[in-house]
Write a protein that holds these residues in place. Structure first.
Motif, short mmCIF file in Angstrom:
data_model
loop_
_atom_site.label_atom_id
_atom_site.label_comp_id
_atom_site.label_asym_id
_atom_site.label_seq_id
_atom_site.Cartn_x
_atom_site.Cartn_y
_atom_site.Cartn_z
N ASP A 81 0.77 -1.37 -0.01
CA ASP A 81 0.06 -0.08 -0.02
C ASP A 81 0.88 1.13 0.01
N ILE A 82 0.67 2.22 -0.72
CA ILE A 82 1.19 3.37 -1.08
C ILE A 82 0.15 4.59 -0.81
N GLN A 83 0.15 5.18 0.61
CA GLN A 83 -0.85 6.25 0.80
C GLN A 83 -0.16 7.62 0.91
N ASP A 84 -0.81 8.59 0.37
CA ASP A 84 -0.24 9.98 0.66
C ASP A 84 -1.46 10.92 0.90
N THR A 85 -0.89 12.02 1.35
CA THR A 85 -1.81 13.00 1.89
C THR A 85 -2.00 13.93 0.91
N GLY A 86 -1.95 13.65 -0.46
CA GLY A 86 -1.96 14.55 -1.76
C GLY A 86 -3.25 15.19 -2.06
N ILE A 87 -3.41 15.54 -3.40
CA ILE A 87 -4.60 16.14 -3.94
C ILE A 87 -5.58 15.50 -4.05
N GLY A 88 -5.78 14.04 -4.13
CA GLY A 88 -6.77 13.12 -4.45
C GLY A 88 -7.09 13.21 -5.84
N ILE A 89 -8.20 12.30 -5.97
CA ILE A 89 -8.64 12.20 -7.42
C ILE A 89 -10.21 12.29 -7.31
N SER A 90 -10.86 13.03 -8.40
CA SER A 90 -12.10 13.10 -8.23
C SER A 90 -12.83 11.97 -8.93
N PRO A 91 -14.13 11.73 -8.51
CA PRO A 91 -14.82 10.65 -9.08
C PRO A 91 -15.04 10.31 -10.28
N GLU A 92 -15.08 11.39 -11.06
CA GLU A 92 -14.96 11.27 -12.53
C GLU A 92 -13.75 10.76 -13.21
N ASP A 93 -12.55 11.46 -12.72
CA ASP A 93 -11.36 10.89 -13.25
C ASP A 93 -10.91 9.50 -12.82
N GLN A 94 -11.39 9.12 -11.67
CA GLN A 94 -11.37 7.75 -11.14
C GLN A 94 -11.62 6.58 -12.11
N THR A 95 -12.70 6.97 -12.94
CA THR A 95 -13.18 6.01 -13.91
C THR A 95 -12.12 5.83 -15.17
N LYS A 96 -11.26 6.71 -15.22
CA LYS A 96 -10.60 7.05 -16.36
C LYS A 96 -9.02 6.70 -16.08
N LEU A 97 -8.48 6.46 -14.78
CA LEU A 97 -7.35 6.69 -14.35
C LEU A 97 -6.18 5.68 -15.22
N PHE A 98 -6.59 4.55 -15.35
CA PHE A 98 -5.52 3.54 -16.02
C PHE A 98 -5.68 3.49 -17.33
N SER A 99 -6.36 4.43 -18.24
CA SER A 99 -6.41 4.61 -19.36
C SER A 99 -5.12 5.22 -20.14
N GLN A 100 -4.68 4.97 -21.19
CA GLN A 100 -3.74 5.21 -21.98
C GLN A 100 -3.60 7.05 -22.17
N PHE A 101 -2.67 7.55 -21.80
CA PHE A 101 -2.79 9.34 -22.07
C PHE A 101 -3.49 10.14 -21.48
N PHE A 102 -4.21 9.54 -20.41
CA PHE A 102 -5.26 10.19 -19.61
C PHE A 102 -4.50 11.11 -18.52
#
Length: 608
Positions: A526-547
């Motif tokens: 597990d790699i946990q950070d206290t960063g900016i986080g990811i919006s629900p909309e972006d989460q669905t595309k996160l592993f797509s190429q060039f996203f």
């Protein structure tokens, strides 16, 4: 007196029932049958004929409504008519709605038995007369009746007493009831015909209701069967993306579902006129239809039949239409004509075939595009790597002072920018090369027993200075972890991508926590950070190429949108899993698993 006579009649009928159970000569059985008929006539004569008849009609009419099974209704009507008239035999014919011809449905005798074929001799002249005139007929002796005495059937079958009435529904004749007695004349009179006509009107309604119900039930069953067939066709066509196999399935279903001799699939190109035979024999059980004939039907919205004069066969040609565009045609041949039901089924089959063919074409186009892309990436990465290697080498040479001339601070700054961007380009080329190899299935993995702790240490040694530059706190939680089955080089690459993202998108002074622990037959990181986080909309595309997210904090960091895609594919190639949880503005946790070695798994089972 009447009551006593009825008791005697009852005793005689019981005696006849006992005799009927024995095996008797044909003549004796005939005499018993005639005796039973006369006893029934005598029994009716003891009562008021009119009252008895009307009561019987009322009773029988009530019983007709107890079933909607057509065969049961027909048998019940025929048995009731024989009982009502005291006839020796009875026949019920119905008009075939398609041909208009009379068809014998029921043939019964007074014992409520279905007649043998040899006993089914009737006067077709009498029946036809009733159908044509729409009126009932009664004859006390057909042998001497001038209307029928000369008819061959009357003479040959020795017919005598005959009673026949039409079955009418809403003024339309749907059949005929015919009863007779071959042994005796004078059995029937006008009152019998009136009574039979009254009953026939009731029976006709019951028969028509049963027939309509049966037709509806049969139509529903046929529709259910068709839907089941179409569902199976959908399953078969959607289960494969192999173009040739889909064409074969379409032909197989077309031939099997219509009892056809042969079938063909024609495919059109971008130009509809460019029609070609895609699947099907040129010289099979029947010759293939001419391309010109098939092409002439492509603009028709429904299947069309073709019967060449020089061939004793019929072709059914259905256009394959998808999204308003003709993609080809399906042709089926057989010796007999196609019914309207079959034509409608083929139209539905053609619609599904067109969709499947269009999807297969699209899939082939996508596959070709992917192959072209992979080939392009392979060429580009190879061609870019050579000049980048030279740029990097000469930059390092100048920075080290080995080029001879002294490097000023400004020049050193410029060379640093070059070196930084060369490294960025090198990372991009490495990711593109990995994607190309993965998509072409040629990425080589050197799997061995790997210490995940050592891989993590190697990764942190290369990234620690970047974390410290941003004053971020790094916490590592680990214990004695068994080895995993993996490629150490790829494990370091996975860790580098995930930890790099953590420090990139965590503000200065934030925290990065890395935890390594066993989970069933795997090791989880597990790699946990206290960063900016990811919006629900972006989460669905996160592993797509060039996203890459539109979030400005993400755009401020260098990146190509390839790292996570490569990371996911590498984890899955190593038989692991990857995922994440994130809350916008609060941080993210990325995790992945790798399988323990067989030895470590066995030791774990032993400890348990």
């Amino acid at each position: 007196m009447q009551k006593q006579a009825q008791q005697h009649l009852k005793s005689l009928n019981e005696a006849l029932d006992v005799l009927a159970k024995y095996t008797l000569p044909v003549d004796t059985r005939g005499a018993l049958l005639l005796t039973r008929q006369r006893l029934k006539q005598f029994e009716r004569s003891l009562q008021s004929p009119k009252q008895d008849g009307l009561q019987a009609v009322y009773r029988i009419a009530q019983s007709l409504g107890t079933t909607l099974n057509l065969d049961e209704v027909l048998n019940h009507v025929m048995d009731a008519v024989i009982e009502l008239t005291g006839a020796e035999r009875g026949f019920l014919t119905l008009v075939d709605e398609d041909t208009g011809q009379l068809s014998l449905q029921v043939a019964r005798n007074i014992a409520r038995e279905t007649l043998a074929h040899a006993d089914m001799q009737v006067s077709r002249t009498v029946i036809q007369s009733v159908v044509e005139k729409g009126e009932g007929v009664v004859t006390t002796d057909a042998q001497s009746d001038p209307r029928f005495a000369g008819q061959e059937s009357v003479i040959f079958y020795d017919l005598r007493s005959i009673l026949c009435a039409p079955l009418k529904v809403r003024g339309k004749i749907i059949g005929v009831i015919y009863v007779d007695n071959r042994a005796k004349s004078g059995i029937f009179g006008r009152e019998n015909l009136d009574l039979l006509s009254v009953f026939a009107a009731q029976a006709a309604v019951a028969i028509e209701n049963a027939r309509l119900y049966t037709q509806t039930d049969q139509a529903l069953a046929a529709r259910v069967k068709e839907l089941e067939t179409l569902s199976q066709i959908d399953h078969d066509l959607n289960a494969h993306l192999d173009f040739e196999r889909v064409l074969g399935l379409v032909r197989n279903w077309a031939t099997k579902s219509t009892d056809g001799l042969e079938s063909w699939v024609f495919i059109s190109g971008e130009d509809v006129d460019a029609l070609m035979l895609a699947d099907g024999p040129m010289d099979g059980a029947t010759p293939s239809p001419a391309l010109s004939d098939v092409a002439s039907f492509l603009d028709k919205p429904t299947p069309q039949t073709l019967s060449p004069q020089d061939k004793n066969i019929t072709y059914l040609i259905a256009p394959l239409l998808h999204a308003g565009k003709t993609v080809g045609a399906l042709a089926i041949s057989r010796e007999k004509d196609f019914s309207e039901v079959e034509i409608q089924f083929v139209q539905r089959l053609a619609s599904r075939a067109a969709t499947s063919i269009a999807n297969n074409r699209l899939y082939q186009a996508v596959e070709q595009a992917n192959r072209s892309k992979s080939q392009f990436l392979a060429i580009v990465t190879h061609e870019l790597r050579i000049p980048l290697t030279s740029i990097k080498g000469y930059t390092d040479l100048i920075l080290s002072g080995s080029a001879g001339a002294e490097v000023t601070d400004l020049q050193r700054q410029f060379l640093g920018v070059i070196r930084k961007n060369v490294n960025r380009m090198a990372d991009l080329i490495a990711d593109l090369a990995d994607i190309s190899r993965i998509e072409r299935g040629i990425l080589k993995l050197d799997v061995e027993d790997v210490s995940i702790i050592q891989c993590l240490q190697d990764t942190l040694d290369s990234l620690r200075h970047k974390i410290e530059e941003r004053n971020q706190t790094l916490v590592v939680k680990k214990s004695d972890i068994p080895p995993v089955e993996a490629d150490p080089k790829r494990v370091v690459q996975i860790l580098t991508n995930l930890i790099s993202n953590a420090w990139k998108y965590t503000p200065d002074g934030g925290m990065i926590t890395i935890a390594v622990f066993e989970q069933k037959d795997t090791v989880r990181i597990d790699i946990q950070d206290t960063g900016i986080g990811i919006s629900p909309e972006d989460q669905t595309k996160l592993f797509s190429q060039f996203f890459r997210s539109e979030n400005q904090a993400v755009r401020d960091q260098n990146g190509w949108g390839l790292g996570l895609n490569v990371t996911k594919q590498l984890v899955e190639m190593l038989a692991g899993e990857i995922g994440f949880t994130s809350q916008l503005g609060e941080g993210s946790t990325f995790w992945f698993t790798l399988p323990l070695t067989h030895l470590a798994k066995n030791e774990g089972e032993t400890d348990e």
